[in-house]
Scaffold this active site. Structure first.
Site, PDB file in Angstrom:
ATOM      1  N   SER A 115       0.794  -1.233   0.000  1.00  0.00           N
ATOM      2  CA  SER A 115       0.000   0.000   0.000  1.00  0.00           C
ATOM      3  C   SER A 115       0.827   1.285   0.000  1.00  0.00           C
ATOM      4  CB  SER A 115      -0.984  -0.004   1.174  1.00  0.00           C
ATOM      5  OG  SER A 115      -0.350  -0.293   2.394  1.00  0.00           O
ATOM      6  N   ASP A 333      -6.255   5.245  10.974  1.00  0.00           N
ATOM      7  CA  ASP A 333      -5.245   4.769  10.027  1.00  0.00           C
ATOM      8  C   ASP A 333      -3.968   5.573  10.223  1.00  0.00           C
ATOM      9  OD1 ASP A 333      -3.620   4.158   7.873  1.00  0.00           O
ATOM     10  OD2 ASP A 333      -5.252   4.095   6.422  1.00  0.00           O
ATOM     11  N   HIS A 336      -1.031   4.663   6.353  1.00  0.00           N
ATOM     12  CA  HIS A 336      -1.098   5.283   5.032  1.00  0.00           C
ATOM     13  C   HIS A 336      -0.970   6.803   5.172  1.00  0.00           C
ATOM     14  CE1 HIS A 336      -3.295   1.387   4.592  1.00  0.00           C
ATOM     15  NE2 HIS A 336      -2.444   1.300   3.595  1.00  0.00           N
TER      16      HIS A 336
END
Length: 357
Positions: A115, A333, A336
């Site tokens: 990612s 999160d 990311h």
């Protein structure tokens, strides 16, 4: 000047013969930097680069190419947009999307990894689209391959999802991660620039772990030291590069380890459980590098560029989506990155290396 944190190390200068960042002089100038902020420069830069904060791709609902557009997910604090990477001793040129496309006219660029690799690909496609907003483009997905193309320039920017770089095989005993095997490497051939990345998935545990066994040769084991497993797999990848890549036709980059922020003790704030509510970068200019990546890549005979983003990302605890990865989210999160945001600096560094070449 508005400035990001960032880092890029000349590994050949540190007794690693395999890596080079164009020239020792350029690379040394990009090693260390400082944090500066400038409200006046903020708006101009982001209007130019990210079209007021996000790429308005018409296919956004069908293809989530723009990534974590935190501004459109109601993130209230926007100070994270103020910072750019400012190297000590030199000027890091602004990203020029038109120039980038002219240099890579008729070329293919492929990101291969997990990612954070997709984060960097999303950033680059957005920066290029914003540089030529009225030029036709295509977005497509076929299995694990995502492709952004600009027919006017004959340029394709691709992302191939591959979390481990080595083979994952479903067998009778379960999912087996084969640390010494790469059978999908043909997908990586025939492109002009390869940018590899791997690390995050190697640390997963419990229900987030996506394999059941490790295998090296004939030996199968349920568990082993994760960093040792990563080292073996990365060595397999390095051997593949040495055996299959002609550096006169294909430039190879390795995107360094992107930091996560899950423990406030790491930035001397023990009350912080993670990145939630963090609005300022970490103060400082030095954090540890990525020893395994450097050690394994030192065995390479072929020329590879390391985009060492570890320092840059470790300092940017303020740049994660946190609660704003999606609307009305309750999960945090901290691995990311918001776009626009930190990954844009990675592409500015990449662009600087290309200018040097």
């Amino acid at each position: 000047m508005d400035c990001w944190f960032g880092s890029m190390f000349p590994l050949h200068y540190h007794s690693f013969a395999f890596l080079s960042i164009v020239t020792i002089s350029l690379a040394l100038q990009l090693v260390e930097g400082s944090l500066q902020e400038n409200d006046a420069g903020k708006v101009e830069y982001y209007k130019q680069t990210h079209n007021n904060g996000y790429c308005d791709f018409s296919e956004e609902k069908k293809y989530p190419f723009i990534g974590f557009s935190c501004l459109t997910k109601s993130r209230p604090h926007k100070d994270y947009l103020k910072y750019r990477w400012k190297p000590n001793g030199c000027h890091l040129p602004r990203f020029d999307g038109r120039d980038f496309l002219e240099r890579y006219r008729g070329k293919k660029i492929m990101f291969v990894g997990d990612s954070p690799s997709k984060n960097m690909w999303q950033s680059l496609t957005c920066m290029l689209h914003t540089a030529i907003p009225y030029s036709n483009y295509t977005l497509s997905q076929s299995g694990l391959l995502f492709k952004f193309s600009l027919p006017e320039y004959g340029v394709s920017i691709m992302f191939l999802k591959n979390e481990f770089l080595v083979d994952m095989v479903n067998e009778k005993i379960g999912r087996v991660l084969k640390l010494d095997s790469i059978s999908t490497g043909n997908q990586w051939k025939g492109v002009d620039m390869l940018i590899f990345n791997a690390f995050h998935w190697w640390t997963h545990t419990g229900t987030s772990k996506t394999w059941d066994y490790f295998q090296v040769g004939d030996k199968v084991t349920k568990e082993m030291d994760r960093l040792e497993a990563f080292r073996i797999a990365l060595t397999t990848w390095a051997n593949w590069v040495d055996s299959n890549i002609d550096p006169s036709n294909t430039s190879v980059f390795f995107q360094g380890v992107s930091a996560v922020h899950l423990n406030g003790k790491e930035w001397k704030d023990p009350k912080a459980r993670n990145c939630r509510g963090q609005t300022q970068p970490v103060k400082g200019s030095r954090y540890p590098g990525e020893a395994i990546v450097r050690s394994v890549l030192s065995s390479l005979r072929k020329k590879v560029y390391l985009l060492d983003i570890t320092l840059l990302t470790q300092l940017r605890k303020d740049g994660h989506p946190s609660l704003y990865a999606r609307k009305n989210s309750t999960s945090v999160d901290c691995s990311h990155w918001c776009l626009p945001g930190v990954p844009d600096a990675w592409n500015e560094i990449l662009y600087t290396v290309l200018l040097g070449n």
